[in-house]
Write an enzyme that holds these catalytic residues in place. Structure first.
Site, short mmCIF file in Angstrom:
data_model
loop_
_atom_site.label_atom_id
_atom_site.label_comp_id
_atom_site.label_asym_id
_atom_site.label_seq_id
_atom_site.Cartn_x
_atom_site.Cartn_y
_atom_site.Cartn_z
N GLU A 66 -3.12 -50.33 11.80
CA GLU A 66 -2.06 -49.70 11.01
C GLU A 66 -2.61 -49.26 9.66
OE1 GLU A 66 2.22 -51.42 10.54
OE2 GLU A 66 1.17 -51.91 8.69
N TYR A 84 2.38 -42.97 6.97
CA TYR A 84 2.19 -44.17 7.80
C TYR A 84 1.60 -43.75 9.14
CZ TYR A 84 3.33 -48.05 10.91
OH TYR A 84 3.25 -49.06 11.83
#
Ligand code: GDP
Ligand code: MN
Length: 387
Positions: free
Chosen positions: A189, A101
């Site tokens: 993101e 992530y």
């Protein structure tokens, strides 16, 4: 403004972030054609602005045209958490060794940019934050200095990404930060950022939220505006150039100036009501602007009363009052209206309204009294319903 995954990936690619080759499809035949172009195995991905598409059945691997056909027909039209799938993204499938992530966003409290990296990617980052907060490495970045090489390196080290992924991940973090700053985003993101068995790192998903205030320097954002997901009220407001945000309450709100509009929401809440919207009509509160604002609020079936809150500055109270009267002559408003005018020429404004007052048009001298009356009317009125 939030982008779809395919738009986010195209945005990433402009800053050099590696993404898989792919294309959009709005029909089953287009999906097959895109898969034939990128090659098999291919991934068929629902384009909706909501997470957890995989779990909901909106992301499927296909190893042949027949499989693309059957997955595409199942996913097009699918409802994922209230979002109906109208578009697919077809890309070359990746082999995945590990899922990570990475993100950059604003930390308003710290007045810094915030970078986050985790070796626990592929799942909801909120879930990781709740279960295992130490698994998320963070860095505060001074916007004036930007992200240094040392900070990017420290992020991937702290997150304990696999050693072979670290150089590639550092490169991507630097590109992602450039995308965040030069691309004028509020959030970028990548979840998951993947490591492939042959040691490459690339973005498998993209979440990008653009900063609307920077729109003036991005003419290319027009294409994202065209596909933006807005409700009926917001569409109408946008077409009329109004600063409108839809909310879920029953008191429609019109105010001049963003600060006054915010205070109006607060005072409505304070006296036990719930605002149906935020609407700032800005400086020029003429009949045209007022009629447009009333029209937008009138399309909201939840609105039971309307609170017009005007503070005259350069715009004089009598002008505003005349604008309101003219606007009411042009649009038929279902809900009762409460008006508070203060500031420059407020007295003249109230005089003008006086001759038009009724139980459907009420003038109150203070913001608090006006809010109370609007909330009482909203609570008393029966549900309007719509034909
Ligand atoms: P989200 O669940 O809506 O965030 O959708 P993502 O794009 O993040 O995909 C969810 C999951 O699908 C990923 O975490 C992967 O496990 C899987 N996935 C997506 N693309 C591929 C791919 O190219 N190959 C493989 N093997 N899995 C994929
Ligand atoms: Mn994802």
């Amino acid at each position: 403004m939030d982008l779809f995954e395919y738009q986010g990936k195209q945005y990433f690619a402009r800053f050099g972030i590696p993404v898989s080759p792919g294309g959009v499809a709005d029909t089953v035949d287009e999906a097959v054609a895109q898969a034939e172009r990128v090659g098999y195995p291919a991934v068929v991905k629902a384009q909706v602005q909501v997470g957890g598409r995989g779990k909901a059945g909106g992301i499927k691997l296909a190893s042949s045209a027949e499989e693309v056909r059957s997955h595409a027909s199942a996913i097009l039209g699918m409802d994922i958490k209230g979002h109906v799938v109208g578009r697919l993204w077809i890309e070359k499938a990746s082999d995945i060794k590990r899922e990570y992530y990475a993100s950059f966003t604003l930390d308003r409290g710290a007045r810094k940019h915030l970078g986050m990296v985790s070796a626990r990617g592929g799942i909801d980052i909120e879930q990781v934050a709740a279960e295992d907060p130490k698994a998320i490495a963070r860095v505060d970045i001074d916007p004036v200095d930007g992200l240094s090489d040392a900070q990017a390196k420290r992020l991937v080290d702290d997150a304990q990404l696999d050693a072979e992924a670290r150089p590639g991940a550092v490169e991507i973090l630097k590109q992602l930060y450039r995308c965040f700053v030069e691309g004028d985003a509020d959030l970028v993101e990548i979840n998951p950022l993947v490591l492939t068995p042959d040691g490459r790192v690339h973005a498998l998903d993209a979440k990008v939220s653009l900063d609307n205030n920077a729109e003036f320097r991005h003419p290319e954002w027009a294409e994202y505006r065209a596909t933006e997901v807005l409700d009926e009220r917001e569409q109408l407001a946008r077409s009329k150039g109004l600063q409108y945000i839809g909310l879920t309450g029953s008191v429609g709100i019109i105010a001049n100036g963003a600060g006054l509009a915010m205070s109006t929401l607060d005072v409505v809440n304070q006296v036990g009501g719930s605002p149906a919207n935020f609407l700032d009509i800005g400086g020029g509160a003429d009949a045209n602007v007022m009629a447009n604002a009333l029209e937008v609020i009138n399309t909201d079936p939840n609105v039971r009363s309307i609170f017009i809150n005007i503070f005259g500055g350069i715009t004089r109270g009598d002008e505003v009052a005349n604008g309101i009267v003219q606007a009411l002559g042009r649009v038929n408003i279902d809900a009762p209206i409460v008006i508070r005018i203060d500031g420059t020429n407020a007295q003249q404004g109230r005089e003008i309204l006086k001759t038009h007052e009724s139980d459907r048009l009420i003038s109150k001298p203070t913001m608090l009294e006006a809010a109370r009356t609007a909330v009482e009317l909203a609570n008393r009125a029966p549900a309007r319903g719509r034909a």
